[in-house]
Design a protein around this motif. Structure first.
Motif, PDB file in Angstrom:
ATOM      1  N   VAL A 158       0.859  -1.183   0.000  1.00 20.45           N
ATOM      2  CA  VAL A 158       0.000   0.000   0.000  1.00 20.45           C
ATOM      3  C   VAL A 158       0.894   1.231   0.000  1.00 20.45           C
ATOM      4  CG1 VAL A 158      -1.843   1.272   1.151  1.00 20.45           C
ATOM      5  CG2 VAL A 158      -1.797  -1.239   1.248  1.00 20.45           C
ATOM      6  N   ILE A 159       0.774   2.070  -1.032  1.00 20.01           N
ATOM      7  CA  ILE A 159       1.579   3.283  -1.156  1.00 20.01           C
ATOM      8  C   ILE A 159       0.736   4.457  -0.690  1.00 20.01           C
ATOM      9  CG2 ILE A 159       2.879   4.758  -2.730  1.00 20.01           C
ATOM     10  CD1 ILE A 159       3.173   2.351  -4.588  1.00 20.01           C
ATOM     11  N   HIS A 160       1.247   5.202   0.303  1.00 22.34           N
ATOM     12  CA  HIS A 160       0.512   6.324   0.886  1.00 22.34           C
ATOM     13  C   HIS A 160       1.084   7.654   0.402  1.00 22.34           C
ATOM     14  CE1 HIS A 160      -0.152   2.968   3.709  1.00 22.34           C
ATOM     15  NE2 HIS A 160      -1.337   3.525   3.930  1.00 22.34           N
ATOM     16  N   ALA A 161       0.265   8.684   0.454  1.00 19.78           N
ATOM     17  CA  ALA A 161       0.709  10.036   0.099  1.00 19.78           C
ATOM     18  C   ALA A 161       1.634  10.567   1.191  1.00 19.78           C
ATOM     19  CB  ALA A 161      -0.487  10.961  -0.076  1.00 19.78           C
ATOM     20  N   PRO A 162       2.860  10.953   0.859  1.00 19.99           N
ATOM     21  CA  PRO A 162       3.777  11.440   1.893  1.00 19.99           C
ATOM     22  C   PRO A 162       3.422  12.842   2.392  1.00 19.99           C
ATOM     23  CG  PRO A 162       4.789  11.570  -0.274  1.00 19.99           C
ATOM     24  CD  PRO A 162       3.493  10.868  -0.462  1.00 19.99           C
ATOM     25  N   PHE A 163       2.665  13.606   1.608  1.00 23.36           N
ATOM     26  CA  PHE A 163       2.239  14.949   2.012  1.00 23.36           C
ATOM     27  C   PHE A 163       0.978  15.304   1.226  1.00 23.36           C
ATOM     28  CE2 PHE A 163       5.674  15.232  -1.137  1.00 23.36           C
ATOM     29  CZ  PHE A 163       5.022  15.840  -2.193  1.00 23.36           C
ATOM     30  N   ALA A 164       0.312  16.352   1.661  1.00 26.45           N
ATOM     31  CA  ALA A 164      -0.889  16.807   0.965  1.00 26.45           C
ATOM     32  C   ALA A 164      -0.494  17.501  -0.330  1.00 26.45           C
ATOM     33  CB  ALA A 164      -1.683  17.760   1.855  1.00 26.45           C
ATOM     34  N   GLY A 165      -1.256  17.259  -1.378  1.00 19.68           N
ATOM     35  CA  GLY A 165      -0.952  17.877  -2.666  1.00 19.68           C
ATOM     36  C   GLY A 165      -1.945  17.466  -3.729  1.00 19.68           C
ATOM     37  N   ILE A 166      -1.548  17.672  -4.972  1.00 20.76           N
ATOM     38  CA  ILE A 166      -2.378  17.329  -6.124  1.00 20.76           C
ATOM     39  C   ILE A 166      -1.684  16.230  -6.909  1.00 20.76           C
ATOM     40  CG2 ILE A 166      -3.385  18.176  -8.275  1.00 20.76           C
ATOM     41  CD1 ILE A 166      -3.612  20.907  -7.005  1.00 20.76           C
ATOM     42  N   VAL A 167      -2.421  15.181  -7.211  1.00 24.12           N
ATOM     43  CA  VAL A 167      -1.862  14.058  -7.960  1.00 24.12           C
ATOM     44  C   VAL A 167      -1.959  14.352  -9.452  1.00 24.12           C
ATOM     45  CG1 VAL A 167      -1.902  11.569  -8.299  1.00 24.12           C
ATOM     46  CG2 VAL A 167      -2.669  12.527  -6.143  1.00 24.12           C
ATOM     47  N   GLY A 168      -0.863  14.099 -10.157  1.00 26.58           N
ATOM     48  CA  GLY A 168      -0.837  14.343 -11.589  1.00 26.58           C
ATOM     49  C   GLY A 168      -1.393  13.178 -12.387  1.00 26.58           C
ATOM     50  N   LEU A 169      -1.039  13.147 -13.657  1.00 24.81           N
ATOM     51  CA  LEU A 169      -1.522  12.092 -14.559  1.00 24.81           C
ATOM     52  C   LEU A 169      -0.792  10.786 -14.263  1.00 24.81           C
ATOM     53  CD1 LEU A 169      -1.590  14.142 -17.883  1.00 24.81           C
ATOM     54  CD2 LEU A 169      -3.362  13.926 -16.122  1.00 24.81           C
ATOM     55  N   ARG A 170      -1.542   9.698 -14.189  1.00 26.95           N
ATOM     56  CA  ARG A 170      -0.923   8.408 -13.884  1.00 26.95           C
ATOM     57  C   ARG A 170      -0.406   7.738 -15.156  1.00 26.95           C
ATOM     58  NH1 ARG A 170      -5.073   4.404 -14.603  1.00 26.95           N
ATOM     59  NH2 ARG A 170      -7.179   5.280 -14.491  1.00 26.95           N
ATOM     60  N   ALA A 171       0.622   6.919 -14.973  1.00 30.20           N
ATOM     61  CA  ALA A 171       1.259   6.245 -16.100  1.00 30.20           C
ATOM     62  C   ALA A 171       0.939   4.759 -16.144  1.00 30.20           C
ATOM     63  CB  ALA A 171       2.776   6.432 -16.022  1.00 30.20           C
ATOM     64  N   VAL A 172       0.089   4.269 -15.239  1.00 27.26           N
ATOM     65  CA  VAL A 172      -0.248   2.845 -15.181  1.00 27.26           C
ATOM     66  C   VAL A 172      -1.759   2.687 -15.007  1.00 27.26           C
ATOM     67  CG1 VAL A 172       1.990   2.156 -14.240  1.00 27.26           C
ATOM     68  CG2 VAL A 172       0.141   2.823 -12.692  1.00 27.26           C
ATOM     69  N   SER A 173      -2.214   1.456 -15.159  1.00 31.63           N
ATOM     70  CA  SER A 173      -3.632   1.141 -14.992  1.00 31.63           C
ATOM     71  C   SER A 173      -3.789  -0.002 -14.004  1.00 31.63           C
ATOM     72  CB  SER A 173      -4.248   0.737 -16.342  1.00 31.63           C
ATOM     73  OG  SER A 173      -4.146   1.786 -17.289  1.00 31.63           O
ATOM     74  N   PRO A 174      -4.978  -0.155 -13.426  1.00 34.55           N
ATOM     75  CA  PRO A 174      -5.200  -1.311 -12.550  1.00 34.55           C
ATOM     76  C   PRO A 174      -4.932  -2.618 -13.285  1.00 34.55           C
ATOM     77  CG  PRO A 174      -6.982   0.284 -12.340  1.00 34.55           C
ATOM     78  CD  PRO A 174      -6.144   0.734 -13.485  1.00 34.55           C
ATOM     79  N   GLY A 175      -4.285  -3.548 -12.619  1.00 35.35           N
ATOM     80  CA  GLY A 175      -3.937  -4.831 -13.226  1.00 35.35           C
ATOM     81  C   GLY A 175      -2.557  -4.873 -13.830  1.00 35.35           C
ATOM     82  N   ALA A 176      -1.914  -3.709 -13.989  1.00 37.80           N
ATOM     83  CA  ALA A 176      -0.574  -3.673 -14.566  1.00 37.80           C
ATOM     84  C   ALA A 176       0.443  -4.187 -13.560  1.00 37.80           C
ATOM     85  CB  ALA A 176      -0.229  -2.255 -15.001  1.00 37.80           C
ATOM     86  N   TYR A 177       1.469  -4.854 -14.070  1.00 38.15           N
ATOM     87  CA  TYR A 177       2.553  -5.320 -13.207  1.00 38.15           C
ATOM     88  C   TYR A 177       3.625  -4.235 -13.204  1.00 38.15           C
ATOM     89  CZ  TYR A 177       6.222  -8.226 -11.182  1.00 38.15           C
ATOM     90  OH  TYR A 177       7.206  -8.735 -10.369  1.00 38.15           O
ATOM     91  N   VAL A 178       4.030  -3.828 -12.014  1.00 37.17           N
ATOM     92  CA  VAL A 178       5.027  -2.760 -11.888  1.00 37.17           C
ATOM     93  C   VAL A 178       6.275  -3.300 -11.214  1.00 37.17           C
ATOM     94  CG1 VAL A 178       3.368  -0.861 -11.889  1.00 37.17           C
ATOM     95  CG2 VAL A 178       3.949  -1.994  -9.729  1.00 37.17           C
ATOM     96  N   SER A 179       7.394  -2.736 -11.599  1.00 33.94           N
ATOM     97  CA  SER A 179       8.684  -3.096 -11.012  1.00 33.94           C
ATOM     98  C   SER A 179       9.072  -2.047  -9.980  1.00 33.94           C
ATOM     99  CB  SER A 179       9.754  -3.171 -12.109  1.00 33.94           C
ATOM    100  OG  SER A 179       9.381  -4.083 -13.124  1.00 33.94           O
ATOM    101  N   PRO A 180      10.001  -2.366  -9.098  1.00 34.91           N
ATOM    102  CA  PRO A 180      10.466  -1.360  -8.135  1.00 34.91           C
ATOM    103  C   PRO A 180      11.016  -0.123  -8.848  1.00 34.91           C
ATOM    104  CG  PRO A 180      11.188  -3.545  -7.480  1.00 34.91           C
ATOM    105  CD  PRO A 180      10.602  -3.690  -8.838  1.00 34.91           C
ATOM    106  N   GLY A 181      10.579   1.050  -8.435  1.00 37.10           N
ATOM    107  CA  GLY A 181      11.056   2.292  -9.020  1.00 37.10           C
ATOM    108  C   GLY A 181      10.328   2.747 -10.265  1.00 37.10           C
TER     109      GLY A 181
END
Length: 353
Positions: A158-181
């Motif tokens: 579970v990745i949490h927001a480290p501070f309050a702000g505005i989230v930009g455009l995402r580069a992945v979709s649900p179901g995608a496999y992601v690597s560290p970094g």
């Protein structure tokens, strides 16, 4: 980069037109006719000494959301461009594999604890060596460390927001496999927003945290954004001989965005109730700077020390009183002590006329 100086609070100097009656319009009996001149009164104004620069807006805080472990994205909790508060979940990876690892590690800890207790009992009965007890203790410590590591990995699903702000455009979709970094989205804190700009080294001694800055951007013509300097880079650029300065601007409406080009004005000094006169009143003679003033209907030359020059006006540091009347037109015909009259005043009648 160019240097400029600004003036505030004050309008254009109005020419002072005095009637024929009074000393300025008088003519000495039997003397030469008074020379026509234009004059204005010395004005008090607030003078701001400033410099201009160009800069770039930066997010107050900015981070790329990236996973620390590999996994398949199970849930994306944010919507692109939405504000989020600190600590909220942004992305959840499939935790099944990591939960299984935690369960296996917990079982290893249980077995290691039992073996260690058994060795302790044997040691009390003098039926086991100290080495066997030490080995059992080491295996228990290793099992507990492995459980702690697997639990940390599970928490990182579970990745949490480290501070309050505005989230930009995402580069992945649900179901995608992601690597560290791997990049998922950017999170920016935009209120306040930072402004970076460079200032020539000749102004270094006059810069300090807390100084006022004003910024203008092309996206909002005619609008000025206010802020103040909060940090100055201790090292100058050896190529440009400039110092990097950072200011913060209020951005409550969210108008300003990172990466925007800005024109910056930095206030270096402010002098209240400064004396100012029109630039055309200044008359250079040799190494001196003079003005002609009207006293008792006569022109007198007065040496002055100038301050700032801007938009047809100059600041007078010394040499003039606040109630002086300075000549702005006709100085070429004057000499100290010459009789003068204001141009719109009629000449005095000659004796016997």
């Amino acid at each position: 980069m160019r240097c400029s100086r600004s003036w505030v609070r004050g309008g254009l100097l109005a020419a002072v037109i005095v009637g024929a009656a009074g000393p300025a319009g008088a003519q000495q009996a039997g003397g030469p006719p008074a020379l026509p001149v234009k004059a204005v009164a010395v004005k008090r104004d607030t003078v701001i000494e400033s410099i201009t620069a160009v800069g770039t807006l930066r997010a107050n805080e900015s981070v790329l959301i990236r996973p620390e472990i590999a996994g398949r994205i199970q849930t994306i909790h944010f919507r692109e461009g939405d504000p989020v508060v600190a600590g909220v979940p942004l992305v959840t990876l499939d935790p099944a594999e990591y939960k299984a690892q935690v369960t296996g590690s917990q079982a290893d800890v249980t077995v290691s604890e039992l073996n260690y207790e058994r060795q302790r009992n044997l040691d009390r009965s003098k039926l086991a060596s100290q080495q066997d007890l030490d080995n059992a203790r080491a295996k228990l410590d290793q099992a507990r460390a492995k459980l702690q590591l697997d639990q940390v990995r599970l928490d990182k699903t579970v990745i949490h927001a480290p501070f309050a702000g505005i989230v930009g455009l995402r580069a992945v979709s649900p179901g995608a496999y992601v690597s560290p970094g791997q990049d998922i989205a950017r999170l920016d804190s935009l209120n306040p927003i930072k402004l970076d700009f460079r200032v020539p080294e000749i102004y270094l001694a006059r810069l300090r945290p807390g100084q006022t800055v004003e910024a203008r951007v092309d996206a909002y013509p005619g609008e000025t954004f206010h802020g103040e300097i909060f940090a100055i880079d201790p090292t100058l650029d050896e190529t440009t001989r400039t110092v990097l300065v950072r200011a913060r601007l209020a951005n409550t409406e969210g108008e300003l965005r990172p990466g925007v080009f800005a024109r910056v004005q930095i206030e270096l000094a402010r002098r209240e109730q400064a004396l100012v006169i029109p630039e055309e009143a200044v008359w250079p003679v040799g190494n001196q700077t003079l003005v002609y003033v009207i006293r008792d209907g006569k022109a007198e030359s007065v040496p002055i020390e100038l301050g700032l020059r801007q938009a047809g006006r100059v600041e007078v540091r010394s040499g003039l009183a606040a109630d002086a009347l300075v000549i702005t037109d006709g100085q070429m015909k004057l000499r100290p002590g010459a009789a003068v009259r204001l141009m719109d005043a009629p000449p005095a009648p000659q004796p016997g006329g």
